[in-house]
Design an enzyme around this catalytic site. Structure first.
Site, PDB file in Angstrom:
ATOM      1  CG  PHE A  90      -1.118   1.373   1.000  1.00 15.66           C
ATOM      2  CD1 PHE A  90      -2.754   1.585   0.084  1.00 15.66           C
ATOM      3  CD2 PHE A  90      -1.533   2.475   3.079  1.00 15.66           C
ATOM      4  CE1 PHE A  90      -3.822   2.860   0.218  1.00 15.66           C
ATOM      5  CE2 PHE A  90      -2.590   3.352   2.352  1.00 15.66           C
ATOM      6  CZ  PHE A  90      -3.214   3.701   0.645  1.00 15.66           C
TER       7      PHE A  90
ATOM      8  CG  ASP B 102       5.484   3.369   1.805  1.00 18.23           C
ATOM      9  OD1 ASP B 102       5.522   4.109   2.577  1.00 18.23           O
ATOM     10  OD2 ASP B 102       4.528   3.747   0.956  1.00 18.23           O
TER      11      ASP B 102
ATOM     12  CE  LYS C  22      -0.477   5.659   7.957  1.00 18.77           C
ATOM     13  NZ  LYS C  22      -0.337   5.511   6.442  1.00 18.77           N
TER      14      LYS C  22
HETATM   15  C1  LIG Z   1      -0.935   5.639   5.268  1.00 20.64           C
HETATM   16  C2  LIG Z   1       0.428   4.832   3.747  1.00 20.64           C
HETATM   17  C3  LIG Z   1       0.313   5.748   3.265  1.00 20.64           C
HETATM   18  C4  LIG Z   1      -0.170   6.674   2.546  1.00 20.64           C
HETATM   19  O1  LIG Z   1      -0.226   8.172   3.009  1.00 20.64           O
HETATM   20  P1  LIG Z   1      -1.541   9.316   3.383  1.00 20.64           P
HETATM   21  O2  LIG Z   1      -1.277   9.918   4.269  1.00 20.64           O
HETATM   22  O3  LIG Z   1      -2.196   8.542   3.313  1.00 20.64           O
HETATM   23  O4  LIG Z   1      -1.420   9.661   1.917  1.00 20.64           O
HETATM   24  C5  LIG Z   1       1.218   4.985   1.964  1.00 20.64           C
HETATM   25  N1  LIG Z   1       2.087   3.635   2.127  1.00 20.64           N
HETATM   26  C6  LIG Z   1       2.331   3.488   3.423  1.00 20.64           C
HETATM   27  C7  LIG Z   1       2.858   1.776   3.687  1.00 20.64           C
HETATM   28  C8  LIG Z   1       0.727   3.869   4.467  1.00 20.64           C
HETATM   29  O5  LIG Z   1       0.858   3.642   5.388  1.00 20.64           O
END
Ligand SMILES: *Cc1c(COP(=O)(O)O)cnc(C)c1O
Length: 399
Positions: free
Chosen positions: A128, A213, A242
């Protein structure tokens, strides 16, 4: 009837106040927060240092455009590069924008070297990366792509922890490998050390960039500043968000200097990204996370959580199938439908958790969680399992 888009399956529950690992709803009920607004509230709720910093920042300049020097942004970037592999930072307002910046940086690096055909990125199934058109193409989850036209080109998907599946996808157009060291939403799958090191090797052998990521698994969640530190690999680009703002919208793309240098004036931008208010808060978060002992605490709590989950699995083998994750990004694959179980924990046991793919119950407590909080959470999960047991035992047999 709400005037909002119906994009979220929302509960009616609304919170009014928070204190550390606890949240209080409008009707006064107390909840134990093992959700942290999806790994955002790393310092819990109402951290005195964050509150005081935000209050004093409100009296100063909230926003100026990035056409001016923003001292708090310079300072946050300097501290982030001092603490990590990176030499340069681009600030965003969210995770998905940090990923966009990472993808653009990688492609632009090769374009700048005269290799414009190298734009393809190998990402992974179960990943994700956010919700922009670029990020849903990178994530590759069919249900997030459906109905939004042709996916942005240039992404292929290999299998996590399967190096051969990655090798098979490398071609003359490949520019980078993009991976979450611990997949969050996809099912809390941790990459093995061997696999992470194998990816670094593949990148070196083929001249590819390693993009991580760490939006969910970074910033202390696994007990080190970055999750990739456990494998001892050095990435080329890392996306964070985050926890970086502790609840204030902030994200960042970190890169090695040689790679970031193709991002010259005009190639990228953000109106809000890295504004004075956001970066002042970001610096306050970093004060706490880099303070001596903070990451050690998160690390030892992560180990304790794993131990507690193991006990739970032994006690309820009929419900707990498997343990997942790393540190305070923990999960258990369970047999009861996970969405119902998350609702049950919330409504009947006042414990906030979050579901992940593959029927995994995801636990993301603030990094300031204590042993007593962990025990409290385990007692609530045990009570929920026991209640299901009792219901199944008394339910009339169905033929
Ligand atoms: C939450 C998340 C995203 C996206 O972040 P947003 O602030 O919602 O755009 C991307 N990659 C990972 C691994 C995430 O947990």
């Amino acid at each position: 009837m709400s005037a909002l888009y119906g994009t979220y399956a929302r509960s009616d529950l609304a919170f009014e106040r928070g204190e550390g690992v606890r949240l209080f709803s409008q009707d006064g009920a107390e909840y134990l927060d093992f959700h942290s607004g999806v790994a955002v509230n790393a310092l819990g709720h109402g951290d005195p240092h964050l509150v005081a910093t935000l209050k004093s920042a409100a009296e100063k300049v909230w926003h100026t455009a990035n056409t001016f020097t923003i001292p708090e942004q310079e300072r946050l970037a300097q501290r982030l590069t001092d603490a990590t592999f990176a030499d340069a930072v681009f600030f965003t307002n969210s995770g998905t924008e940090a990923i966009e910046c990472a993808i653009k940086t990688a492609r632009r690096y090769f374009w700048d070297k005269g290799e414009a055909d190298r734009y393809e990125i190998i990402a992974f199934t179960g990943s994700f990366h956010g919700r922009t058109l670029g990020a849903i193409a990178a994530g590759g989850n069919p249900s997030y792509l459906e109905g939004f036209g042709p996916p942005a080109p240039g992404f292929k998907h290999a299998t996590p922890n399967d190096l051969d599946s990655v090798k098979a996808l490398i071609g003359p157009q490949t520019c980078a490998i993009l991976i979450e060291p611990v997949q969050g939403e996809g099912g809390v799958t941790a990459m093995t050390t061997d696999f992470m090191q194998g990816l670094r090797r593949l990148c070196d052998e083929n001249g590819l960039l390693l993009i991580l990521d760490e939006i969910q698994c970074g910033f202390g969640r696994t007990g080190r500043f970055f999750a990739h530190e456990w494998a001892g690999v050095t990435p080329d680009i890392v996306a964070v968000a985050k926890a970086i703002g502790g609840g204030f919208p902030l994200g960042a793309c970190l890169a090695r200097g040689e790679i970031a240098k193709a991002m010259v004036p005009g190639t990228h931008g953000s109106t809000y990204g890295g504004n004075p208010l956001a970066c002042t808060v970001g610096n306050a978060v970093l004060d706490r996370i880099l303070a001596p002992g903070f990451l050690d605490h998160a690390n030892s709590m992560g180990q304790r959580l794993a131990w507690h989950l193991q006990q739970l699995a032994q006690r309820f083998p009929q419900f707990v199938v498997e343990m997942r994750g790393k540190g305070l990004l923990a999960g258990i694959k369970i047999t009861p439908p996970v969405k119902d179980f998350v609702t049950r924990l919330r409504d009947d046991h006042k414990l906030l958790t979050i579901a992940a793919g593959d029927n995994v119950l995801r636990l993301l407590p603030p990094l300031i969680v204590t042993e007593a909080d962990l025990e409290d959470a385990m007692a609530r999960i045990s009570a929920a399992f026991t209640a299901i047991e009792a219901e199944t035992a008394t339910a009339p047999a169905v033929d």
